[in-house]
Write an enzyme that holds these catalytic residues in place. Structure first.
Site, short mmCIF file in Angstrom:
data_model
loop_
_atom_site.label_atom_id
_atom_site.label_comp_id
_atom_site.label_asym_id
_atom_site.label_seq_id
_atom_site.Cartn_x
_atom_site.Cartn_y
_atom_site.Cartn_z
N GLY A 238 17.13 -27.91 -13.63
CA GLY A 238 17.06 -29.04 -14.78
C GLY A 238 18.15 -29.80 -14.89
N GLY A 239 19.49 -29.14 -14.70
CA GLY A 239 20.62 -30.04 -14.78
C GLY A 239 21.06 -30.34 -13.35
CB SER A 240 23.00 -29.07 -10.90
OG SER A 240 22.64 -27.71 -11.06
CB THR A 241 19.39 -30.57 -6.95
OG1 THR A 241 18.55 -30.46 -6.24
CG2 THR A 241 20.07 -31.95 -6.64
CD GLN A 242 22.24 -25.95 -7.29
OE1 GLN A 242 20.84 -25.81 -7.17
NE2 GLN A 242 22.91 -26.48 -8.31
CD GLU B 175 22.66 -23.14 -9.64
OE1 GLU B 175 21.72 -23.44 -9.94
OE2 GLU B 175 23.95 -23.86 -10.20
#
Length: 504
Positions: A278-282, A248
């Protein structure tokens, strides 16, 4: 006497007649050679060649003789015509040998004349579904491939989104399929019918489904596969899947650097990306220092090939650290039981706020602390528990690398007035901190915008500073779109499908 006189007169008359005839014969032969000499000289005079190559009607008189020199004018020397066929008959291995000024008129003539399609450019489409934790989005891309060894040109994108995300249908997978079927109707209106059978349709789910139990996530994906099978589009193998977080980040990096033009150059100057879902960050960037690679955990380094170039990126995805998941983690609600009767409170929320919040198919009761304290300092302390010790600080972010931040970074900056929502803009990390203090210390004023605005801005500030380790002065370019195309991993994933980036 009369006879001799008559004879003399007759003799004089004959003599005069003879002289007259001889004079006339002489003048005639003097005129004709003069005419021939004049015409021969004119026909061989160099400054008259243009007139001969574009003859006027009066030149072709029947009395004018034809000379061997004249046909030479209509058959110019070979050097004059050789450059012309070379420009329009390139050698076979060169795909686009002619420069643009020659290419464009040629294509226009072919199209206008409705002759055989000799145009070497190829138009094709790709449909990519981004099944996120808060919604499902469809990206329909139209590409023009001018040269098989170069990057294609992205002609345009059609984008549409529906809410909620697929994870909200964990107990009703049929409805998950209906939400995708709704978006496919838009695809049928966008892609020409003649291209349906050769246009791939792909869905990649992200943190929303990664957070679900495996059996529930699998049931949703099976339903989506059935919907795809009903569609008129090309359904490739593994067309529906859950994408891991590392991919991602890499694919979002490909998207942004393609749209900003950095993948076209050989300078290796690229931009980093920060994606807050909303659920993860990269976080993903191309390191300039070997120390960044050497000091990072091995799983944080990704290699891939793109258009004859190999890239080695620093990238990581933090599951559970997306904005909506972080809200619940700050409240102590993420993964908790007893949701039917528990109320989760926080100093980051207005004192009189009480509401039910849905995320990932579950409903949570949340509220402020009616008789307690609220504000930036207390909120920052709560948020730190979600960040501290869980986020790796890459060596290089303290330098001068350029980062694009999007998704909820952009959304919260617009809602709080940090940037103009119509075109985005650049902010420093300290700007998020300053605005977080203003909002948290005046929650009532900003409650109408969002009761979670204090918590969200504080979390973003803490993630950037305490998590990734950015300096207060680090400049972030906030953008929802670049060149009118959404900044997400979807475009990079479409490239991955068509080109096989071989990410590992």
């Amino acid at each position: 006497m009369a006879a001799p006189s008559l004879i003399l007169t007759f003799t004089v008359w004959l003599l005069a007649e003879s002289l007259l005839t001889e004079a006339t014969y002489y003048r005639h032969h003097r005129y004709v050679p003069h005419f021939y000499r004049y015409r021969e000289h004119s026909a061989n005079t160099e400054n008259l060649l243009p007139e001969v190559s574009n003859p006027a009607p009066e030149v072709t008189q029947p009395r004018v003789p034809t000379y061997p020199e004249i046909p030479e004018v209509f058959h110019p020397v070979p050097e004059v015509i050789h450059p012309i066929p070379e420009a329009f008959n390139p050698v076979p291995e060169v795909v686009h040998p002619a420069p643009e000024p020659y290419q464009t008129p040629e294509v226009q003539e072919l199209v206008a004349g409705a002759s055989s399609p000799v145009n070497m450019s190829r138009v094709f489409y790709g449909i990519m579904f981004d099944a996120g934790s808060t919604g499902s989005r469809i990206h329909i891309y139209k590409f023009i491939q001018k040269d098989p060894v170069e990057l294609p040109v992205l002609d345009n994108e059609m984008y549409h989104a529906v809410k909620p995300g697929l994870s909200a249908y964990k107990d009703n997978p049929e409805e998950a399929g209906n939400s995708i079927r709704q978006l496919l109707k838009i695809a049928k209106k966008t892609v020409p019918e003649d291209d349906w059978k050769r246009t791939p349709v792909v869905l990649k789910a992200t943190a929303g489904l990664r957070l679900l139990p495996e059996d529930k996530a699998k049931a949703i994906l099976t339903e989506v596969k059935d919907v795809f099978a009903e569609s008129p589009f090309f359904v490739p193998n593994n067309s529906v899947s859950i994408m891991n977080g590392a991919r991602e980040g890499v694919l979002a990096w490909v998207t942004v650097n393609f749209l900003t033009g950095h993948l076209y150059s050989n300078t290796r100057r690229t931009v980093g990306i920060l994606d807050l879902g909303g659920g993860s960050t990269q976080i993903t960037f191309l390191p300039k220092s070997k120390k960044t690679i050497q000091s990072a955990p091995p799983s944080y380094i990704a290699n891939f090939n793109l258009f004859q170039n190999t890239y080695q990126l620093y990238t990581h995805s933090y599951l559970g650290n997306g904005l909506f998941a972080a809200r619940l983690a700050t409240l102590g609600a993420l993964g908790a039981d007893g949701l039917d009767w528990k109320v989760f409170t926080s100093s980051c929320l207005p004192k009189k706020f009480r509401e039910e919040v849905a995320f990932g198919g579950d409903t949570y009761k949340v509220s402020g602390i009616p008789d307690g304290y609220a504000g930036y300092k207390l909120c920052y302390y709560e948020v730190m528990k979600v960040i501290k010790g869980k986020v790796h600080q890459p060596y290089e972010v303290k330098g001068s690398s350029v980062f694009y931040a999007f998704s909820h970074y952009y959304d919260r900056a617009v809602e709080s007035g940090l940037i103009d929502g119509s075109r985005g803009g650049a902010v420093e990390v300290r700007d998020f901190k300053k605005r977080a203090k203003e909002v948290c210390n005046k929650m009532t004023k900003y409650r109408a915008i969002s009761p979670f605005l204090c918590m969200d801005l504080t979390y973003i500030t803490c993630l950037l500073k305490e998590g990734f380790g950015f300096k207060d002065s680090t400049v972030l370019q906030l953008a929802k779109k670049v060149n009118n195309v959404e900044t997400s991993w979807a475009l990079g994933a479409t490239f991955d499908y068509f080109r096989n980036l071989n990410i590992h």
